[in-house]
Design a protein around this motif. Sequence first.
Motif, PDB file in Angstrom:
ATOM      1  N   LEU A 299      -3.512  -0.466  -1.232  1.00  0.00           N
ATOM      2  CA  LEU A 299      -3.519  -1.376  -2.367  1.00  0.00           C
ATOM      3  C   LEU A 299      -2.573  -0.895  -3.461  1.00  0.00           C
ATOM      4  O   LEU A 299      -2.216  -1.637  -4.371  1.00  0.00           O
ATOM      5  CB  LEU A 299      -4.953  -1.485  -2.918  1.00  0.00           C
TER       6      LEU A 299
ATOM      7  N   GLU B  67       0.530  -2.813  -4.426  1.00  0.00           N
ATOM      8  CA  GLU B  67       0.337  -4.112  -5.072  1.00  0.00           C
ATOM      9  C   GLU B  67      -0.118  -3.974  -6.521  1.00  0.00           C
ATOM     10  O   GLU B  67       0.126  -4.861  -7.328  1.00  0.00           O
ATOM     11  CB  GLU B  67      -0.694  -4.939  -4.293  1.00  0.00           C
ATOM     12  N   VAL B  68      -0.819  -2.885  -6.836  1.00  0.00           N
ATOM     13  CA  VAL B  68      -1.421  -2.832  -8.178  1.00  0.00           C
ATOM     14  C   VAL B  68      -0.917  -1.687  -9.044  1.00  0.00           C
ATOM     15  O   VAL B  68      -1.362  -1.554 -10.175  1.00  0.00           O
ATOM     16  CB  VAL B  68      -2.963  -2.735  -8.098  1.00  0.00           C
TER      17      VAL B  68
ATOM     18  N   SER C 224     -10.252  -5.887 -12.820  1.00  0.00           N
ATOM     19  CA  SER C 224     -10.379  -5.866 -11.361  1.00  0.00           C
ATOM     20  C   SER C 224     -10.845  -7.208 -10.829  1.00  0.00           C
ATOM     21  O   SER C 224     -10.589  -7.542  -9.677  1.00  0.00           O
ATOM     22  CB  SER C 224     -11.359  -4.771 -10.943  1.00  0.00           C
TER      23      SER C 224
ATOM     24  N   LEU D 196      -8.121  -9.775  -9.421  1.00  0.00           N
ATOM     25  CA  LEU D 196      -7.455  -9.636  -8.119  1.00  0.00           C
ATOM     26  C   LEU D 196      -7.911 -10.737  -7.172  1.00  0.00           C
ATOM     27  O   LEU D 196      -8.939 -11.377  -7.388  1.00  0.00           O
ATOM     28  CB  LEU D 196      -7.794  -8.276  -7.511  1.00  0.00           C
ATOM     29  N   SER D 197      -7.130 -10.933  -6.099  1.00  0.00           N
ATOM     30  CA  SER D 197      -7.542 -11.922  -5.100  1.00  0.00           C
ATOM     31  C   SER D 197      -8.660 -11.331  -4.248  1.00  0.00           C
ATOM     32  O   SER D 197      -8.931 -10.129  -4.295  1.00  0.00           O
ATOM     33  CB  SER D 197      -6.349 -12.289  -4.224  1.00  0.00           C
TER      34      SER D 197
ATOM     35  N   GLN E 247      -7.690  -8.432  -2.006  1.00  0.00           N
ATOM     36  CA  GLN E 247      -7.400  -7.247  -2.811  1.00  0.00           C
ATOM     37  C   GLN E 247      -8.694  -6.644  -3.358  1.00  0.00           C
ATOM     38  O   GLN E 247      -8.850  -5.417  -3.385  1.00  0.00           O
ATOM     39  CB  GLN E 247      -6.471  -7.633  -3.968  1.00  0.00           C
ATOM     40  N   GLN E 248      -9.616  -7.524  -3.769  1.00  0.00           N
ATOM     41  CA  GLN E 248     -10.894  -7.017  -4.289  1.00  0.00           C
ATOM     42  C   GLN E 248     -11.625  -6.205  -3.232  1.00  0.00           C
ATOM     43  O   GLN E 248     -12.179  -5.140  -3.511  1.00  0.00           O
ATOM     44  CB  GLN E 248     -11.781  -8.181  -4.735  1.00  0.00           C
TER      45      GLN E 248
ATOM     46  N   ARG F  44     -10.328  -4.591  -0.715  1.00  0.00           N
ATOM     47  CA  ARG F  44      -9.660  -3.302  -0.523  1.00  0.00           C
ATOM     48  C   ARG F  44      -9.917  -2.380  -1.705  1.00  0.00           C
ATOM     49  O   ARG F  44     -10.040  -1.163  -1.545  1.00  0.00           O
ATOM     50  CB  ARG F  44      -8.155  -3.523  -0.310  1.00  0.00           C
TER      51      ARG F  44
ATOM     52  N   SER G 284      -5.962 -11.359   4.970  1.00  0.00           N
ATOM     53  CA  SER G 284      -6.642 -10.207   4.386  1.00  0.00           C
ATOM     54  C   SER G 284      -7.487  -9.500   5.426  1.00  0.00           C
ATOM     55  O   SER G 284      -7.580  -8.267   5.438  1.00  0.00           O
ATOM     56  CB  SER G 284      -7.528 -10.633   3.227  1.00  0.00           C
TER      57      SER G 284
END
Lengths: 299, 258, 346
Positions: free
Chosen positions: B140, B143-144, B152, B155-156, B159-160, B162, B189
């Motif tokens: 991750l 991406e972040v 937090s 996030l999508s 992503q959340q 992960r 995902s």
Amino acid sequence: MRDRRLLFEFAFRAVSNAVAMVVVGVTLFILGLVFVKGIGGISFAFLTSPPTGTMDGGGIGPMILGTAWLVILMSLMTVPLGAIIAVYLNEIATRNWLYNTVMSSVRTLAAVPSIVFGLFGLAFFVTVIGGGLDWLFGYEERVFQERCLLWAALTMGTLTLPTNVISVSEALKLVPDEQRHAGICLGYTRWEVVKWVVLPQAVGGILTGLVLSVSRGAGEVAPILFVGVAYFLPHFTGDVLDQFMELGYHIYVMATQSPNVDETLPIQYATTLVLLTLTFGFNSIGQVIRWMHRKKMSR
Amino acid sequence: MEIRERALQTFRFSVVYPNKVVGCKSVDIVFPKNEVTALIGPSGCGKSSFLKGLNRLNDEFGCTYTGSVVMADGTDVMTLDPYELCLLRGDRIGYVMQKPVPFSGKTIQQDVAMPLLASGVRDKRIIRERVQRALEKAALWDEVHDRLDALSTALSGGQQQRLCIARAIVNAPEILLLDEPCSALDPKSTQLVEQLMIELAAEHTIVLVTHNMQQAQRVAERTAFFYEGRLVEYDTTQNMFSNPKENLTADYIIGKFS
Amino acid sequence: MMIDDTVGRPAEYPADPEAAASTRDQIRWMARRRREQLAAVTILFLGGALAVVMVLSIFIFVAKESLPIFTNVDQRNEMSLYHDTENEEEFERDASIFQTLDNLLGQPIWQPVSDQSTFSLWPLMAGTFKITIVAVVEGTVLSFFTAIAIAFYLPRRMRYAVKVITELLAGIPSVVLGFLGLMFFATYFQDLFGYPYRLNAFLAGTVLSLTVIPIMTTLFEDIYSSYSRDQILAAKAVGMYDYQVIGRVIIPATYGKVFAAALLGFGRCFGETMIVLMCSGNAAVLDAHLTSGARSLAATIGAEMAEVIIGWTHYSVLFLLGLLLILFTFVINYLSQILIRKWTYA
């Protein structure tokens, strides 16, 4: 036959809507009346200066200060205690007889008439606690065992406690259980879950409780009628062991015991407008915070 | 089926809910070290109750247990007092929930660092370092890394999830429990998380609950089939899907019931 | 490896001094977390217990202050209706508890400050009842129609506005309502209805109803809005008009809850002090006319408590009135809880 039913339907609808409009109208009328009649008397001098003579002139400075002090002291007691009880009920207690007892105590506290809190304040805070403190410090004359601001604030704090408990509980219930479980999975103790996960999300509820209880505390007069409020005391001392003047009580006194009621009517309306602005303002702020918090949590 | 090194083992392990419903009944199973083990079975078969029993999350629902769950060093999870349990959950067993649960109102940095609060790590530099390492492992970081101070919850979904995995491995636990981690995610995902699980198996023992048999085949080296609270069959994934020993397993695999 | 029984850490420290130090740190840290948890849970528990203690002590201390009129012989003598204050020395002072009861429940006169004080409860109870009944009846009727309008008839935007404005009404302090009742509505009502006394039970009840309307409207509206949509649609499907749906389907199904809500409103009303104090005229008369003055239990406490001497008979009697208020509250609360439970799960 059909016509009669239609007529009934129409009448019922008209009556319901009319009654709703009457309720709305009365509310708006009351607010408007106080505003229109009171706005003329408001000035900076009126808000800050003490009353003069037999309270037929001057301002309401000491009453505003007294109310503010009362409300601040009250919040210092009721907001933390309300949060503690709410957290206990929602986060710590298991659903057993103890939980039920505490829960119904809070409910009872919310239902007891406000004047009874005044009696409690007199019998418990003034007589027992105040008397006890005097005995403890060995005072010969009465120092704590007097009707004063401190005991009035504690009485008011007891009165507004359920408001706080309910506000915070509501906010805690909005925190989803998954958040708590996620905290537990990270190895948090129960208290750490409360401290690091739940409470930061319930700040809105605590704030709502604070603001609503301030609104309630500023507006209630009955519980402090005989626990510390003074009929006439032109200068607010700021000492918590002194008596004090309060806006709501001042309105009551002016309206019922003033020697020339009609002459002081503008002052009374102006005082009412100030009180209404305070309580109403705080109440509206509280509702807005609650609403925003709910919206934020439901996202 | 041979097992070289044991990471976690249960003996006659049962979970009973307060309303007397049995979650899982008398399960004996051994999870090999640094491998992915999938638990499959129809919904309500007790695989999730079993998993929540392993780190005693089921305490929250008032469950009671019999039998034991033993870690590699001989610690019996069932006999720990609440504080030892907190240490165990914090340092040795990570848990990822079905739905991604980012802590609301926390930034990405704070969220991943939440377990470190409990472990008493206060050095800002170490915290940053370990958060970075966890995020890198959870694939991750790229991406972040430029928005660690964003919320937090922004996030999508993938992503959340992960992020939650990163949070679970930030203390480098021996065991990682995943409760249907992909059920709320989109296929892209899902693929990422599956890849991640395979990579993480190098350092962690992973127990994966899934209702998706293809996922078990793709990810897991071993698979256990649960039915009505019992462990019906436990074997390497290959054997399980090519040559099931029990009729029940065979029926489930070919989709006679689900 | 052994498990250290306090913190779940290895009992022997690792040989490496750095690792041993870190293990020690961790043990200390866990001990701290444990202390914090214990302290927090204790404090939270005590807070919960304090709520219970508060309710109990409200009851106990109010009861304690009212007891002397029954237990203290001097106060009993004071309460005795037949003692002659002119010859106090000759009078044999040994009144019984019945003298007290006779004073409280005998001839219906409330006259606390005089040579022969009489503290009859009847006029106060009658006054409380009159005012409360007016308030509850008006409040229930107005709230009922308002809630119906909100739940069924008003356009969507209006609904929201009406709800918000009725909730605003709840934010107006009772002393403000009392003030307006006294200064404004009293005169207009007298002109409108032409009754003899400017301040009376009807006026007080009417103003008082304003305080229960927000509460009861919300309760009613909850009841009606939560009523099954399908049932309403089913009733409409057989050709019922809205008023018939309300009258034949919803009201029969929810009257228990409505009654419980009215009871809660009643509980809210009878203890209200400031409005009654300012609008009722405070005449302790025992009659059945709504347009005569009235004096309620709560208003009596509010008006007289500031002037009494602590510990004297009058003081104790006022606490007795408070005790009655508490007991009423308990009974009404209990009844409405039972009703809600009965009609919710029936």
